[in-house]
Enzyme design. Structure first.
Site, short mmCIF file in Angstrom:
data_model
loop_
_atom_site.label_atom_id
_atom_site.label_comp_id
_atom_site.label_asym_id
_atom_site.label_seq_id
_atom_site.Cartn_x
_atom_site.Cartn_y
_atom_site.Cartn_z
N ARG A 102 -1.43 -5.24 -2.00
CA ARG A 102 -2.45 -4.19 -1.95
C ARG A 102 -3.63 -4.65 -1.09
NH1 ARG A 102 -4.08 -1.58 -7.58
NH2 ARG A 102 -5.47 -3.37 -7.62
N THR A 106 -8.85 -0.88 -0.23
CA THR A 106 -8.30 0.46 -0.46
C THR A 106 -7.28 0.52 -1.59
OG1 THR A 106 -6.49 0.09 1.08
CG2 THR A 106 -8.54 0.98 2.01
N ASP A 198 -5.90 -9.96 -12.66
CA ASP A 198 -4.97 -10.05 -11.53
C ASP A 198 -3.81 -10.95 -11.93
OD1 ASP A 198 -3.70 -11.03 -9.07
OD2 ASP A 198 -5.28 -9.89 -8.08
N ASP A 201 -2.89 -13.86 -9.45
CA ASP A 201 -3.88 -14.93 -9.45
C ASP A 201 -3.78 -15.77 -10.71
OD1 ASP A 201 -4.85 -14.22 -7.00
OD2 ASP A 201 -6.68 -13.27 -7.74
C1 PRP Z 1 -0.20 -6.35 -7.76
C2 PRP Z 1 0.99 -6.22 -8.69
C3 PRP Z 1 1.71 -5.01 -8.15
C4 PRP Z 1 0.59 -4.17 -7.59
C5 PRP Z 1 0.34 -3.02 -8.50
O1 PRP Z 1 0.19 -7.00 -6.60
O2 PRP Z 1 1.77 -7.36 -8.76
O3 PRP Z 1 2.65 -5.35 -7.15
O4 PRP Z 1 -0.58 -5.02 -7.53
O5 PRP Z 1 -0.64 -2.20 -8.00
P1 PRP Z 1 -0.36 -0.70 -7.57
O6 PRP Z 1 0.41 -0.06 -8.64
O7 PRP Z 1 -1.76 -0.13 -7.45
O8 PRP Z 1 0.33 -0.71 -6.25
P2 PRP Z 1 -0.85 -7.41 -5.45
O9 PRP Z 1 -0.89 -6.37 -4.40
O10 PRP Z 1 -2.17 -7.77 -6.06
O11 PRP Z 1 -0.17 -8.67 -4.79
P3 PRP Z 1 0.21 -10.09 -5.42
O12 PRP Z 1 1.33 -9.87 -6.38
O13 PRP Z 1 0.63 -10.84 -4.21
O14 PRP Z 1 -1.02 -10.65 -6.08
N1 URA Z 2 -2.62 -5.78 -9.91
C1 URA Z 2 -2.96 -6.67 -10.87
O1 URA Z 2 -2.57 -7.85 -10.81
N2 URA Z 2 -3.73 -6.25 -11.87
C2 URA Z 2 -4.19 -4.99 -11.97
O2 URA Z 2 -4.89 -4.66 -12.94
C3 URA Z 2 -3.83 -4.07 -10.97
C4 URA Z 2 -3.04 -4.50 -9.94
#
Ligand code: PRP
Ligand code: URA
Length: 206
Positions: A102, A106, A198, A201
């Protein structure tokens, strides 16, 4: 779209500790593994089996064997925290990957990596992504799976937001979602409330 909130007490106890801000990465990884075991048990409970026979130490026994081609697709990076548990339960599964991220401002997902087995029409596909927030990532991943012929797609998530459930239901009404919790809402940064922060993280200590 069918949404299954798995209310198993062991899962809810694990979720409580995943939500706790004091839980560090090492413990968070272990809890993510346990949560996935319980979620996957629920998400696979109707898989087709075929009758067979084995010889026990005493006599022949009628048994039932898994008769389904299974593909697990973790969404990088957070979904990686669910893969090992999935493979503990389904060691014969094929594995594909979607790398989705993400945008920090945005919250719109972009795809940076994709490697998924071909011809998914004959498989039950389990998308592993712990957070269903806006639903943008899940919708993008399911679209990618559909383009490879996937019909039976199930999303295994740890926490879902109503916004994500609605968006995925509108885009992909046949996808079944298995989650430990349907939370209240999203905040202005599109994080789930109360959520657990997150996931990626916390899992990787970044
Ligand atoms: C997080 C999570 C999902 C997404 C969900 O990933 O693991 O893939 O956000 O959000 P959405 O429903 O609004 O699309 P992120 O983009 O933070 O990447 P990461 O797993 O690399 O931290
Ligand atoms: N991705 C995450 O890891 N946590 C949230 O709450 C939303 C998106």
């Amino acid at each position: 779209m069918p949404l299954v909130v798995v209310e198993h007490p062991l899962l809810q106890d694990v979720l409580a500790r995943l939500r706790d801000r004091r839980t560090g990465s090492e413990e968070f990884r272990r809890l993510a593994h346990h949560a996935t075991l319980l979620l996957v048990a629920a998400a696979t409970s109707d898989l087709a089996v075929t009758p067979g026979e084995v010889e026990t130490p005493l006599e022949r026994a009628g048994v039932r064997l898994l008769a389904t081609r299974i593909v697990a697709v973790p969404v990088l990076r957070a979904g990686l925290g669910m893969l090992e548990a999935f493979l503990d339960l389904v060691p014969g599964a094929q594995v594909g990957y979607f790398g989705l991220e993400r945008d920090e401002n945005t919250a719109v997902a972009r795809c940076y990596y994709e490697k998924v087995p071909a011809d998914l029409g004959s498989a039950v596909v389990f998308l592993l992504d712990p957070m269903l927030a806006t639903g943008g990532s899940a919708a993008m991943a399911v679209e990618g799976l559909r383009s490879r012929g996937a019909r039976d797609v199930r999303l295994v998530s740890v926490v879902a937001a109503p916004e994500g459930v609605s968006r995925l239901a509108a885009a992909e009404p046949d996808v079944r979602v298995f989650t430990a919790a349907l939370d209240r809402a999203l905040d202005v940064r599109k994080y789930i409330l109360p959520g657990l922060g997150d996931f990626g993280d916390r899992l990787f200590g970044t």
